[in-house]
Design an enzyme around this catalytic site. Structure first.
Site, PDB file in Angstrom:
ATOM      1  CG  LEU A 127       0.180   1.155   9.114  1.00 37.76           C
ATOM      2  CD1 LEU A 127       0.331   1.609  10.560  1.00 37.76           C
ATOM      3  CD2 LEU A 127      -1.299   1.139   8.712  1.00 37.76           C
ATOM      4  CD  GLU A 364      -4.378   2.537   1.091  1.00 38.05           C
ATOM      5  OE1 GLU A 364      -4.215   2.294   2.302  1.00 38.05           O
ATOM      6  OE2 GLU A 364      -4.068   3.620   0.573  1.00 38.05           O
TER       7      GLU A 364
END
Length: 378
Positions: A127, A364
């Site tokens: 990502l 994260e």
């Protein structure tokens, strides 16, 4: 580590027993060597996979363990208490299976999930980019449609398992600007044009390979589009809820390891004719560490129960990730202080725990992003 887990069902207690046996026998004896040398323990992931630990929260029909998140996260905590990089790797792999499991077609699930969950394969989640970290919606990696699929070009950054993974979830732009132009493609490691770069030289988690992935016209067949075209950003955010809970559990395991080591040291270390544990200044410090860990564990378990109940839990996952990782940073720092000068040398693991804890506040979603998620939920 001897944390009591009285509320687990019998199957969960048996699973934790198996995890402790593997962690004590296979992980704990090797962690110091592998971390010092920066070696990735690929064989250990195969071992964990064969034991059924790489697909715990996924359905049995596809080879998963059908375990609730409440149990899966406690497994991560146990692993992290022995070797954080391995626990983080299991969390990343579980995250990497999520797009196909939650958004894939029936055909994609039948084709890909058994291998993903079977234990031999390892996944990566692509990502972030060099200029697109917290602002994931600004990613620039682009996939251009061709006759039989997509050609993907761009650079992904900070990819755990880069060069070690067997499959990569690649979030890329298939449409215009903004979140609605992002899609998710599943690429095999051997895809021509998918090029892992040299590993980053990190402060901690040195046995976990992290690197950029350069995509130079890498071809993804049409059937490798996961979810709807333009639906990738929703997949990414949904996956991160589970990933953040995984990191929260890892943080608690690391903090518990630091506390256990500090307590054992304080019992043995003599100053002024008695163990330093008996001095109130240190005893209170250890009491605060233990209390913070207990609160952190309760918080991630509460969020896991909400997930297992099918309730919205994005804010709860953010709270757990924020609090648990901040706790790990405080507790590992205090563990170094308890050991004094001994805590600053590599003869004792607490200096490594402290270095490892830092990254838990970053990936994260940084803890500043967690605060943003929480404040918006208010």
């Amino acid at each position: 580590m001897s944390v009591e887990r009285p509320f687990l069902p019998e199957e969960g207690r048996e699973l934790i027993g198996l995890v402790r046996e593997i962690a004590d026998g296979e992980l704990a004896p090797r962690v110091a060597e592998f971390e010092a040398e920066g070696r990735f323990p690929r064989d250990l992931f195969r071992l964990l996979g064969r034991a059924g630990l790489l697909g715990l929260p996924y359905p049995e029909e596809f080879g998963g363990g059908a375990q609730p998140y409440e149990v899966y996260l406690q497994v991560l905590e146990e692993l992290a208490a022995r070797w954080l990089a391995v626990a983080e790797g299991v969390s990343v792999h579980t995250l990497s299976c999520y797009p196909v499991a939650a958004y894939g077609t029936g055909t994609q699930r039948k084709r890909h999930l058994p291998d993903m969950l079977g234990g031999e394969l390892l996944g990566a989640y692509c990502l972030s980019e060099p200029q697109s970290g917290s602002d994931a919606a600004s990613l620039t990696t682009r996939a251009v449609a061709d006759d039989d699929g997509w050609r993907v070009s761009g650079t992904k950054a900070w990819i755990t398992h880069a060069g070690q993974a067997d499959f990569y979830n690649v979030f890329c732009r298939t449409g215009g600007p903004g979140t609605s132009g992002i899609s998710c493609l599943l690429l095999d490691a051997g895809t021509p044009g998918l090029q892992p770069q040299a590993p980053e030289r990190t402060m901690g988690l040195r046995s976990s390979t992290v690197a950029q992935i350069v995509l130079d016209g890498a071809h993804a067949p049409a059937d490798r589009l996961v979810g709807d075209e333009g639906g990738g950003f929703r997949i990414a955010l949904s996956a991160l809820d589970g990933g953040r809970l995984g990191i929260a559990a890892c943080a608690v395991g690391l903090a518990q390891a630091a506390l256990d080591y500090a307590v054992a040291y304080a019992r043995e270390r003599q100053q002024f004719g008695r163990p330093i544990l008996e001095f109130q200044g240190l005893g209170f410090m250890l009491a605060d560490m233990a209390t913070q860990i207990a609160a952190a564990r309760s918080l991630y378990l509460a969020a896991a129960r909400m997930r297992d109940a099918g309730l919205p839990h994005s804010a709860e996952a953010a709270k757990a990730k924020l609090f648990c990782t901040d706790t790990a940073m405080r507790v590992t720092t205090d563990a170094v202080q308890v050991l004094g000068g001994a805590g600053y040398v590599t003869d004792h693991p607490v200096e490594r725990y402290m270095r490892e804890a830092k990254v838990l506040q970053i990936f994260e979603g940084t803890n500043q992003i967690q605060r943003l998620v929480i404040s918006r939920s208010l």
